[in-house]
Design an enzyme around this catalytic site. Structure first.
Site, PDB file in Angstrom:
ATOM      1  N   HIS A  83     -72.855 -45.918  19.260  1.00  0.00           N
ATOM      2  CA  HIS A  83     -73.563 -47.098  19.755  1.00  0.00           C
ATOM      3  C   HIS A  83     -74.130 -46.906  21.150  1.00  0.00           C
ATOM      4  O   HIS A  83     -74.422 -47.860  21.862  1.00  0.00           O
ATOM      5  CB  HIS A  83     -72.661 -48.333  19.661  1.00  0.00           C
ATOM      6  CG  HIS A  83     -72.717 -48.946  18.290  1.00  0.00           C
ATOM      7  ND1 HIS A  83     -72.594 -48.187  17.164  1.00  0.00           N
ATOM      8  CD2 HIS A  83     -72.929 -50.204  17.874  1.00  0.00           C
ATOM      9  CE1 HIS A  83     -72.710 -48.968  16.093  1.00  0.00           C
ATOM     10  NE2 HIS A  83     -72.916 -50.208  16.503  1.00  0.00           N
ATOM     11  N   ASP A 146     -68.081 -57.577  24.115  1.00  0.00           N
ATOM     12  CA  ASP A 146     -68.599 -58.705  23.327  1.00  0.00           C
ATOM     13  C   ASP A 146     -68.630 -58.360  21.841  1.00  0.00           C
ATOM     14  O   ASP A 146     -68.382 -59.190  20.988  1.00  0.00           O
ATOM     15  CB  ASP A 146     -70.038 -59.040  23.748  1.00  0.00           C
ATOM     16  CG  ASP A 146     -70.091 -59.559  25.162  1.00  0.00           C
ATOM     17  OD1 ASP A 146     -69.037 -59.973  25.682  1.00  0.00           O
ATOM     18  OD2 ASP A 146     -71.188 -59.537  25.753  1.00  0.00           O
ATOM     19  N   GLU A 259     -68.864 -65.965  30.971  1.00  0.00           N
ATOM     20  CA  GLU A 259     -70.083 -65.145  30.904  1.00  0.00           C
ATOM     21  C   GLU A 259     -71.273 -66.054  31.210  1.00  0.00           C
ATOM     22  O   GLU A 259     -71.115 -67.266  31.377  1.00  0.00           O
ATOM     23  CB  GLU A 259     -70.261 -64.496  29.523  1.00  0.00           C
ATOM     24  CG  GLU A 259     -69.340 -63.323  29.274  1.00  0.00           C
ATOM     25  CD  GLU A 259     -69.849 -62.352  28.218  1.00  0.00           C
ATOM     26  OE1 GLU A 259     -70.995 -62.500  27.745  1.00  0.00           O
ATOM     27  OE2 GLU A 259     -69.080 -61.445  27.863  1.00  0.00           O
TER      28      GLU A 259
HETATM   29  P1  FAD Z   1     -70.446 -43.401  21.377  1.00  0.00           P
HETATM   30  O1  FAD Z   1     -71.812 -43.944  21.579  1.00  0.00           O
HETATM   31  O2  FAD Z   1     -70.183 -42.740  20.095  1.00  0.00           O
HETATM   32  O3  FAD Z   1     -70.068 -42.434  22.581  1.00  0.00           O
HETATM   33  C1  FAD Z   1     -70.334 -42.784  23.928  1.00  0.00           C
HETATM   34  C2  FAD Z   1     -69.915 -41.651  24.873  1.00  0.00           C
HETATM   35  O4  FAD Z   1     -68.502 -41.547  24.871  1.00  0.00           O
HETATM   36  C3  FAD Z   1     -70.443 -40.282  24.460  1.00  0.00           C
HETATM   37  O5  FAD Z   1     -70.688 -39.519  25.615  1.00  0.00           O
HETATM   38  C4  FAD Z   1     -69.310 -39.704  23.674  1.00  0.00           C
HETATM   39  O6  FAD Z   1     -69.327 -38.298  23.679  1.00  0.00           O
HETATM   40  C5  FAD Z   1     -68.098 -40.270  24.399  1.00  0.00           C
HETATM   41  N1  FAD Z   1     -66.953 -40.479  23.520  1.00  0.00           N
HETATM   42  C6  FAD Z   1     -66.915 -41.131  22.339  1.00  0.00           C
HETATM   43  N2  FAD Z   1     -65.657 -41.136  21.860  1.00  0.00           N
HETATM   44  C7  FAD Z   1     -64.895 -40.501  22.767  1.00  0.00           C
HETATM   45  C8  FAD Z   1     -63.518 -40.178  22.854  1.00  0.00           C
HETATM   46  N3  FAD Z   1     -62.646 -40.508  21.898  1.00  0.00           N
HETATM   47  N4  FAD Z   1     -63.071 -39.511  23.940  1.00  0.00           N
HETATM   48  C9  FAD Z   1     -63.929 -39.163  24.931  1.00  0.00           C
HETATM   49  N5  FAD Z   1     -65.236 -39.414  24.891  1.00  0.00           N
HETATM   50  C10 FAD Z   1     -65.709 -40.084  23.824  1.00  0.00           C
HETATM   51  N6  FAD Z   1     -70.263 -52.297  26.379  1.00  0.00           N
HETATM   52  C11 FAD Z   1     -69.506 -53.129  27.110  1.00  0.00           C
HETATM   53  O7  FAD Z   1     -68.869 -52.710  28.077  1.00  0.00           O
HETATM   54  N7  FAD Z   1     -69.418 -54.458  26.787  1.00  0.00           N
HETATM   55  C12 FAD Z   1     -70.047 -54.982  25.707  1.00  0.00           C
HETATM   56  O8  FAD Z   1     -69.931 -56.173  25.453  1.00  0.00           O
HETATM   57  C13 FAD Z   1     -70.834 -54.120  24.910  1.00  0.00           C
HETATM   58  N8  FAD Z   1     -71.462 -54.580  23.813  1.00  0.00           N
HETATM   59  C14 FAD Z   1     -72.217 -53.737  23.063  1.00  0.00           C
HETATM   60  C15 FAD Z   1     -72.857 -54.235  21.930  1.00  0.00           C
HETATM   61  C16 FAD Z   1     -73.631 -53.406  21.137  1.00  0.00           C
HETATM   62  C17 FAD Z   1     -74.311 -53.960  19.908  1.00  0.00           C
HETATM   63  C18 FAD Z   1     -73.807 -52.050  21.521  1.00  0.00           C
HETATM   64  C19 FAD Z   1     -74.672 -51.156  20.711  1.00  0.00           C
HETATM   65  C20 FAD Z   1     -73.194 -51.547  22.647  1.00  0.00           C
HETATM   66  C21 FAD Z   1     -72.388 -52.381  23.432  1.00  0.00           C
HETATM   67  N9  FAD Z   1     -71.722 -51.916  24.567  1.00  0.00           N
HETATM   68  C22 FAD Z   1     -70.934 -52.767  25.303  1.00  0.00           C
HETATM   69  C23 FAD Z   1     -71.875 -50.527  25.026  1.00  0.00           C
HETATM   70  C24 FAD Z   1     -70.769 -49.654  24.466  1.00  0.00           C
HETATM   71  O9  FAD Z   1     -69.548 -49.935  25.098  1.00  0.00           O
HETATM   72  C25 FAD Z   1     -71.058 -48.166  24.708  1.00  0.00           C
HETATM   73  O10 FAD Z   1     -72.311 -47.816  24.224  1.00  0.00           O
HETATM   74  C26 FAD Z   1     -69.990 -47.300  24.032  1.00  0.00           C
HETATM   75  O11 FAD Z   1     -70.128 -45.982  24.458  1.00  0.00           O
HETATM   76  C27 FAD Z   1     -70.159 -47.346  22.546  1.00  0.00           C
HETATM   77  O12 FAD Z   1     -68.995 -46.925  21.924  1.00  0.00           O
HETATM   78  P2  FAD Z   1     -69.082 -45.876  20.755  1.00  0.00           P
HETATM   79  O13 FAD Z   1     -67.720 -45.822  20.194  1.00  0.00           O
HETATM   80  O14 FAD Z   1     -70.182 -46.171  19.810  1.00  0.00           O
HETATM   81  O15 FAD Z   1     -69.381 -44.564  21.609  1.00  0.00           O
END
Ligand code: FAD
Length: 507
Positions: A83, A146, A259
Site C-alpha cells: 500500500h 485509519d 481527527e
Molecule cells: P508496504 O507498502 O508493503 O511496504 C512499505 C515499506 O515497508 C517498504 O519499504 C517495505 O519494504 C517495508 N516493509 C514492509 N513490511 C516490512 C516488514 N515486515 N519489515 C520491515 N520492512 C517492511 N498510514 C498511516 O500512518 N495512517 C493511516 O491512516 C494510513 N492510511 C492509509 C490508507 C490507505 C488506503 C493506504 C493505501 C495507505 C495508508 N497509510 C496510512 C500509509 C501506510 O501506513 C503505508 O503506506 C504502509 O507502508 C503500508 O503498509 P504495507 O503493509 O502495505 O507496506
C-alpha cells in the site's frame, strides 16, 4: 519450512526450478508468474523483480537475505500489503518477500504489572489483529491507522498515525519488542533494553535496517461502542484552537479519537458539504454556513468510547460537556453510535465503493506531510484556500499531534515544534481520460512541497519519497549521520528495501 519463490516469467505457467540456479539456497522452490508484486497502491511505479518469495517463517526470511548477500547487486524488499505510493516495497531485479505469507503468530501476554500485549507476525494485517484481539480476548491495540488493510511491519516501518496518536503516540510508540532479520541475515530479538539500537532504528526505519518478523504490541480492554461525531467550522483559527485544546486534555478527560478534514464550501459530492453527514437521515444544511465563510470549511471528527453497561444519559452528558467548549458552527453537528469494530473498520466501506467504481485501482498521487503548528495558518491560506481550493477528490486530513508522544530515538523524523499537524491529501480521482492526468497531480504535490521549503516552514514529509540522496540528507537533517551509521551496522551491503532509493547496493 519451505519458502516459495515465484519467478517473473513471460508465461503464466508455474514451473519448478532447482533453486541452485538462482540463489544457491537449499530446499525446493516454485517459480511462476506473479500477481502484483511489481505494482503498488500508488499505481505510478512498477518494477520487475527477479523473484517473489513466500516465506513461511523468519528462518526463510533470513535464508533469503543471506542468499542475496552472496550475489553481487541482489537486493531484498519485504512487501507488506503493497500500500505504498511510490514503489517503496519494490525491488527491480531483486527478491520480493511476500510477508503476508508468513505463518500467523498470535499470543496474548499479561505482565506482572497488569499490562497486556499481543505478539503478532510482521506480515499480519492490522484488520486481522483487531478481529483476533476483540473476538478472542476483548482487548485491542491502542493506536491505529485509519485503514486496517496494512501490515504490522509496513506501518511500523513508517509510524502508523490516526486519531488516537495524540494520546498514545504513533503505532511505533506502542510496541515493546520486535523480532528482526537484519541485512546481515541475523535474526535478533530487540527491545529498549536488548539490542536497543536495532529496535530504535527499525521503528520508523523505512525497512532499511531489518525485516520485522514479529512485533509485541500494547493492548488494552476494548470498548463496546463509539459515539462518532463531526462538527463543522468556518474559521480555521477556531478549528485549530479547538483541536489543539482537545489533544492536550489528559486521558479520561477528553475524546478518545481526534481527527479533522478540510472540505470545499459547496455542494460538490466528492469534496464539499455532502462529505460530512454520517447517516442516511442526516443532511448538511448550507443555510447554517455563515456568510463570512471562505471557499473551504473545516470539520473536526471526534469519537468517545463507551461500554454497553454505561448509561446513555452519562454518555450524552460527557459528549455535551466536551462539545459545549467548542466553537463550531451551530446546527452543523452530526453524530452516530456504532460498534467499536464498525468504527475501526469504517474505511472498508469506502474501499468497497471505490473498488466498485474503479477508483481504488486507479493511480493515487497522495501526499502526506507533518507541518508545525507555527506554520499551519499560513499553510491554510496558501494551500487549502488557494492551491487546493477545489479539493482533491477525496479526504484532505488535517489534525494535530503531540511531539512528546514520539520517541526521538526512533528513525522517523518530525517537525521540531511541540504540536504539529498531519496533512494527508488522499486523492481519489478517476483515471485519465475521465480524470486529470496523474502527472498534473504529482506536480501539484511538488508545488506544495516547494512552497513549504520556500516559506521556510518547519515540516517533514510523512511516508517520504525522494529521488536523490541529497534530498534524503535534507529530510533527516541532523539525524542523517545516525541513519547512515545504523545502515552500516545492520545492512552494510544495502540489501534491504531498495525501493526507498536511499542507498545503493554495495556489490
Ligand atoms: P508496504 O507498502 O508493503 O511496504 C512499505 C515499506 O515497508 C517498504 O519499504 C517495505 O519494504 C517495508 N516493509 C514492509 N513490511 C516490512 C516488514 N515486515 N519489515 C520491515 N520492512 C517492511 N498510514 C498511516 O500512518 N495512517 C493511516 O491512516 C494510513 N492510511 C492509509 C490508507 C490507505 C488506503 C493506504 C493505501 C495507505 C495508508 N497509510 C496510512 C500509509 C501506510 O501506513 C503505508 O503506506 C504502509 O507502508 C503500508 O503498509 P504495507 O503493509 O502495505 O507496506
Amino acid at each position: 519450512m519451505i519458502a516459495y519463490l515465484e519467478h517473473f516469467v513471460h508465461g503464466n505457467d508455474t514451473e519448478s526450478i532447482p533453486n541452485d540456479d538462482v540463489l544457491g539456497v537449499e530446499g525446493s522452490f516454485h517459480f511462476g508468474a506473479t500477481a502484483g508484486a511489481g505494482k503498488d497502491f500508488g499505481g505510478m511505479k512498477s518494477a520487475k523483480a527477479l523473484a517473489v518469495i513466500r516465506p513461511g517463517a523468519s528462518a526463510d526470511v533470513a535464508r533469503a537475505v543471506k542468499a542475496a548477500a552472496r550475489k553481487a547487486n541482489l537486493t531484498v524488499a519485504a512487501r507488506g500489503n503493497g500500500h505504498s505510493i511510490n514503489g517503496q516495497a519494490m525491488a527491480e531485479n531483486g527478491l520480493v518477500l511476500d510477508m503476508r505469507a508468513m505463518e500467523s503468530h498470535f499470543t496474548l501476554l499479561s505482565l506482572h504489572d497488569g499490562s497486556l500485549y499481543v505478539d503478532v507476525s510482521g506480515g499480519a494485517l492490522w484488520e486481522e489483529v483487531l478481529k483476533r484481539c476483540v473476538s478472542q480476548f476483548r482487548v485491542a491495540p491502542r493506536s491505529w491507522t485509519d485503514y486496517l488493510g496494512l501490515t504490522v511491519g509496513g506501518t511500523l516501518s513508517n509510524a502508523g498515525v490516526s486519531g488516537q496518536s495524540f494520546r498514545y503516540g504513533p503505532q511505533t510508540s506502542n510496541v515493546t519488542e520486535l523480532e528482526v532479520v537484519t541485512g546481515k541475515g541475523e535474526t535478533l530479538v530487540c527491545s529498549e533494553t536488548q539490542n536497543s539500537e536495532l529496535f530504535f532504528a527499525t521503528l520508523g526505519g523505512l525497512g532499511q535496517f531489518g525485516i520485522i518478523t514479529r512485533a509485541r504490541v500494547a493492548v488494552q480492554q476494548a470498548p463496546d461502542m463509539v459515539r462518532w461525531i463531526r462538527v463543522v467550522y468556518s474559521e480555521f483559527e477556531d478549528f485549530t484552537s479547538d483541536a489543539e485544546w482537545l489533544v492536550t486534555l489528559g486521558e479520561g478527560d477528553g475524546f478518545d479519537y481526534v481527527e479533522g478534514f478540510v472540505l470545499v464550501n459547496s455542494d460538490d459530492p466528492c469534496n464539499g458539504w455532502p462529505t460530512v453527514p454520517m447517516g442516511p437521515n442526516q443532511r448538511f444544511n448550507p443555510v447554517r454556513v455563515p456568510s463570512t465563510a471562505g471557499p473551504v470549511l473545516y470539520c473536526l471528527e471526534l469519537a468517545l468510547h463507551y461500554r454497553n453497561q454505561d448509561h446513555p444519559a452519562a454518555v450524552d452528558m460527557e459528549v455535551d460537556r466536551l462539545l459545549g467548549r467548542l466553537r463550531f458552527v451551530e446546527g452543523l453537528k452530526f453524530c452516530v453510535d456504532v460498534t467499536y469494530m464498525e468504527f475501526l473498520l469504517r474505511v472498508n466501506r469506502v474501499e468497497e465503493d471505490a473498488k466498485a467504481n474503479g477508483i481504488w485501482d486507479a493511480p493515487h498521487p497522495w501526499l502526506n506531510l507533518f507541518v508545525s503548528n507555527s506554520h499551519i495558518a499560513e499553510f491554510d491560506r496558501e494551500v487549502f484556500k488557494k492551491i487546493l481550493i477545489h479539493g482533491v477528490g477525496g479526504p484532505i486530513l488535517v489534525y494535530p499531534l503531540l511531539r512528546s508522544k514520539w520517541d526521538s530515538r526512533h528513525s522517523v523524523v518530525v517537525p521540531d515544534s511541540n504540536i504539529f499537524y498531519i496533512i494527508a491529501l488522499l486523492r481519489f480521482i478517476p483515471p485519465p481520460p475521465k480524470g486529470p492526468p496523474t502527472q498534473l497531480l504529482v506536480e501539484q504535490n511538488h508545488e506544495i512541497i516547494q512552497l513549504c521549503y520556500n516559506r521556510g516552514f518547519d515540516f517533514k514529509l510523512y511516508l517520504p519519497h525522494y529521488h536523490s540522496q541529497e534530498n534524503w540528507m535534507r529530510h533527516y537533517g541532523d539525524k542523517w549521520t545516525r541513519f547512515v551509521e545504523r545502515k552500516a551496522n545492520f545492512d552494510p551491503l544495502a540489501i534491504l528495501a531498495p525501493g526507498q532509493k536511499i542507498f545503493s547496493r554495495i556489490p
